[in-house]
Write a protein that holds these residues in place. Sequence first.
Motif, PDB file in Angstrom:
ATOM      1  N   GLY A 137      82.255  56.842  49.206  1.00  0.00           N
ATOM      2  CA  GLY A 137      82.446  56.274  47.875  1.00  0.00           C
ATOM      3  C   GLY A 137      81.107  55.982  47.238  1.00  0.00           C
ATOM      4  N   PRO A 138      81.132  55.463  46.011  1.00  0.00           N
ATOM      5  CA  PRO A 138      79.866  55.209  45.309  1.00  0.00           C
ATOM      6  C   PRO A 138      79.139  53.988  45.866  1.00  0.00           C
ATOM      7  N   GLY A 139      77.825  54.006  45.784  1.00  0.00           N
ATOM      8  CA  GLY A 139      77.012  52.833  46.127  1.00  0.00           C
ATOM      9  C   GLY A 139      77.141  52.384  47.559  1.00  0.00           C
ATOM     10  N   MET A 140      77.384  53.301  48.474  1.00  0.00           N
ATOM     11  CA  MET A 140      77.574  52.910  49.869  1.00  0.00           C
ATOM     12  C   MET A 140      76.352  53.183  50.741  1.00  0.00           C
ATOM     13  N   GLY A 141      75.264  53.658  50.136  1.00  0.00           N
ATOM     14  CA  GLY A 141      74.022  53.838  50.891  1.00  0.00           C
ATOM     15  C   GLY A 141      73.245  52.536  50.883  1.00  0.00           C
ATOM     16  N   ASN A 142      71.976  52.619  50.551  1.00  0.00           N
ATOM     17  CA  ASN A 142      71.152  51.407  50.580  1.00  0.00           C
ATOM     18  C   ASN A 142      71.432  50.465  49.415  1.00  0.00           C
ATOM     19  N   THR A 143      72.060  50.991  48.362  1.00  0.00           N
ATOM     20  CA  THR A 143      72.458  50.100  47.257  1.00  0.00           C
ATOM     21  C   THR A 143      73.326  48.964  47.802  1.00  0.00           C
ATOM     22  N   ALA A 144      74.241  49.321  48.703  1.00  0.00           N
ATOM     23  CA  ALA A 144      75.190  48.327  49.231  1.00  0.00           C
ATOM     24  C   ALA A 144      74.521  47.317  50.152  1.00  0.00           C
ATOM     25  N   LYS A 145      73.382  47.710  50.720  1.00  0.00           N
ATOM     26  CA  LYS A 145      72.739  46.836  51.704  1.00  0.00           C
ATOM     27  C   LYS A 145      71.730  45.885  51.063  1.00  0.00           C
ATOM     28  N   SER A 146      71.584  46.026  49.776  1.00  0.00           N
ATOM     29  CA  SER A 146      70.557  45.287  49.045  1.00  0.00           C
ATOM     30  C   SER A 146      70.933  43.827  48.874  1.00  0.00           C
ATOM     31  N   ALA A 147      69.928  43.000  48.609  1.00  0.00           N
ATOM     32  CA  ALA A 147      70.193  41.605  48.251  1.00  0.00           C
ATOM     33  C   ALA A 147      70.633  41.516  46.791  1.00  0.00           C
ATOM     34  N   ALA A 148      70.501  42.616  46.051  1.00  0.00           N
ATOM     35  CA  ALA A 148      70.983  42.731  44.675  1.00  0.00           C
ATOM     36  C   ALA A 148      70.447  41.624  43.774  1.00  0.00           C
ATOM     37  N   ALA A 149      69.216  41.233  44.048  1.00  0.00           N
ATOM     38  CA  ALA A 149      68.592  40.180  43.255  1.00  0.00           C
ATOM     39  C   ALA A 149      67.855  40.794  42.071  1.00  0.00           C
ATOM     40  N   PHE A 150      67.632  39.981  41.070  1.00  0.00           N
ATOM     41  CA  PHE A 150      66.877  40.479  39.907  1.00  0.00           C
ATOM     42  C   PHE A 150      66.000  39.378  39.352  1.00  0.00           C
ATOM     43  N   ARG A 151      64.953  39.801  38.672  1.00  0.00           N
ATOM     44  CA  ARG A 151      63.980  38.880  38.083  1.00  0.00           C
ATOM     45  C   ARG A 151      63.213  39.601  36.999  1.00  0.00           C
ATOM     46  N   VAL A 152      62.667  38.831  36.076  1.00  0.00           N
ATOM     47  CA  VAL A 152      61.812  39.438  35.042  1.00  0.00           C
ATOM     48  C   VAL A 152      60.359  39.069  35.313  1.00  0.00           C
TER      49      VAL A 152
END
Lengths: 438, 438
Positions: free
Chosen positions: A50-65
Amino acid sequence: MDSSFKEGDNLLPDYDVIIIGAGIFGLATGNYILEEDPSINLLIIDKNSGPGMGNTAKSAAAFRVYFTSNTNFILANSSIDFYLDIQKKGIDLDIQMVGYLWLESEKDYDSKVDLLKEIRRRGVEVKEYNTSELRKILNINIEVSNTEFGKLLGLHDVYRGLFVPKAGFLSPDKLVNYYFNNVKRCGGQFLFNNEVVEILLEPPDKLGVPGEPFPWQDKVARGVRLASGTTISSNNVIVAAGAWTPLLLDKIGIDAHIKPKKRQIFSIKAVTDELRRLLLIKEFNGIGMPFTILPKPRIYIRPEFGEGAFWISYSDDIGRPFEFDEDPIPEEDFYINGIYQILINYFPQFLDLMPHSMWAGYYAYSTIDKQPVIFSNAGIIVVTGGSGSGIMKGDAIGRIAAALYFEKKYAELYGGYRFDTTALGFENRNIERERFVL
Amino acid sequence: MDSSFKEGDNLLPDYDVIIIGAGIFGLATGNYILEEDPSINLLIIDKNSGPGMGNTAKSAAAFRVYFTSNTNFILANSSIDFYLDIQKKGIDLDIQMVGYLWLESEKDYDSKVDLLKEIRRRGVEVKEYNTSELRKILNINIEVSNTEFGKLLGLHDVYRGLFVPKAGFLSPDKLVNYYFNNVKRCGGQFLFNNEVVEILLEPPDKLGVPGEPFPWQDKVARGVRLASGTTISSNNVIVAAGAWTPLLLDKIGIDAHIKPKKRQIFSIKAVTDELRRLLLIKEFNGIGMPFTILPKPRIYIRPEFGEGAFWISYSDDIGRPFEFDEDPIPEEDFYINGIYQILINYFPQFLDLMPHSMWAGYYAYSTIDKQPVIFSNAGIIVVTGGSGSGIMKGDAIGRIAAALYFEKKYAELYGGYRFDTTALGFENRNIERERFVL
């Protein structure tokens, strides 16, 4: 190896565009190609189911400017604004605006004074907390340099807290699904559970004689070969395969200047009252603990409210090999020697606790300047080099790669910024190293 | 993996400097370190049984001062002047000043007019030959675009010959031996038949507790491990391992931005009167055939007077994988499809002749800008990226790497040029792609 298709040169290609990789970069790129021209016949191929099941899924998914590099700032700021906007319009991305809290030693704080001016000049809010405020809110040890362990380990006292409100994390699944559904709605096709093992090259002007392509012929991408042996033809191939990118590009002699770098996240449950209180401190943002970064070495703690846990990590550098495993194993020793030893000096709340779960993935680590990589060569567009901040830049990256596909000189990013589509390539790259890296 | 030494921190390191690789870059670097300070205890390690037996030995050993990049010009010009000077002083390098002859199509010639002005402004002589002169001297076909094969293959007529007299080739063995003997005379040690499999890292300030180095500790090179398991300690490690460089550096997470690219040479004996005449034409240089480069695709012919042969090669690009084999096999098909097909259209003298010998090696191919790479990181100096012109730049590269070792801001090159020791690193690299590449 047979790199050519079956006979018959005038067969129409199977697709207008093939995108390799259904992670955040591949999906966002597909999304913006189809938004511009829904008549394009586009296929996204991914080895996962499925989509986003590689390293995208393992990320902390944090963001900052909060970046020193203006390029990184623009990429992140416009993407975050876009994510906030679509969430406002009803697409739940589970955005948690907890902010980033950088705990700084005196030396590091002093070295950042000029950078902070520049960052604030961009309109980025950075609030400062003194040690007594930090001690009170977080219940942390400020003075660690003089303890027995602090001396031994060379730890630095906390001198100031720099809090950046425009930062947080989101659900990578929900963001991925937003682009995935959009691509599907625009008629994009998906092929999951299939791995591309080779990008097929052909001369742009075939002679029609046996033995092509000859070594001296120009070569451009004309499709891909799957692990099953099936070939799929297309005159445009976009490689958005993250850490897998060099495996494909090395085979055809293209260097994207990225290397896979293993990264690990350790999850500690908030099992004590003290930790539950820490997780839900409201003083910074009204929500809970900010994404918090210790003084050097830059261990970070990312709250995970749903799990009632803290995700803790550290990005080691020299000595961490560039190597690649399909299924990387997290190292418990890394938590014990790389994180725990340091962490408990500042946050004694974590004493004696071990991870209840941990996982490892790969940064597609951009080794020149830790900035993303987007370029076109031999009919291939390469979109990679998230370097651990792919999700927070994904929307901008997708727009730039799509603009490059349409051979535009500039991409229009969300919020109105025009971005040179060659600026993240190598011919015109302006090497400006990011100094705030995690 | 155990990356630490035996107990006992205050043991003196075995050597002041270890250089990995006894090719041209490693030898020249060792030479200039010891010339500056003969008291330095220096060891050069190589997997082969003697100096210069890796890709240095497989090279065409050609040199030229004809580059678009001013950096490449300075590196080559000062090295060539040095080689000419020592040969004048009695050290025979078997230098053959045959010159380079570039056969240009009209389109390519026109595109080079401005570059030629710049090149001549540097003092580089470039003589021009018209088609009737070229036809007469070389007995070649000038008009090939309208023949049946020329049309099919898309060949270009020869329009002009650009002859650069300050160019030729030399004996890589003799050059290597010059530096090798110098290093030995200055007290440098050699360890042959030993492969370095790992660069050992330690924290600059060891804590003296079990488990070091911890992930969060800074790490610097403190020696090497051989394939035999033996470790040799040193506070300075210089990696001059050419195409093997990434194999060592990937293990510790350093990217030198070079990839191994296979290159092949095919030797054709001058078995006919016509070929013997061609080999010994005196019109350009009084010696014999110049190093001659055909119009695109840029197949080149390098005379080999001792063998009575022509060394012929072509550097393919997209489609040629970045891969590495300890013992690469030359591909006869590459001669037939990649070279012969084209060559005989211009030089019918080679009709029906096949190579009597052929060999393959690797360029340490600098994928950013095809210029050499010299930088320092974690106590390691990396000296690589010859990109097929390592021999002709070897002397300058050795001086720059040695100056970097002594932490000088500038290296003094032969002929008086001062060269910034960080200019070939990545922090300050000025990306200026070489446009005349073979």
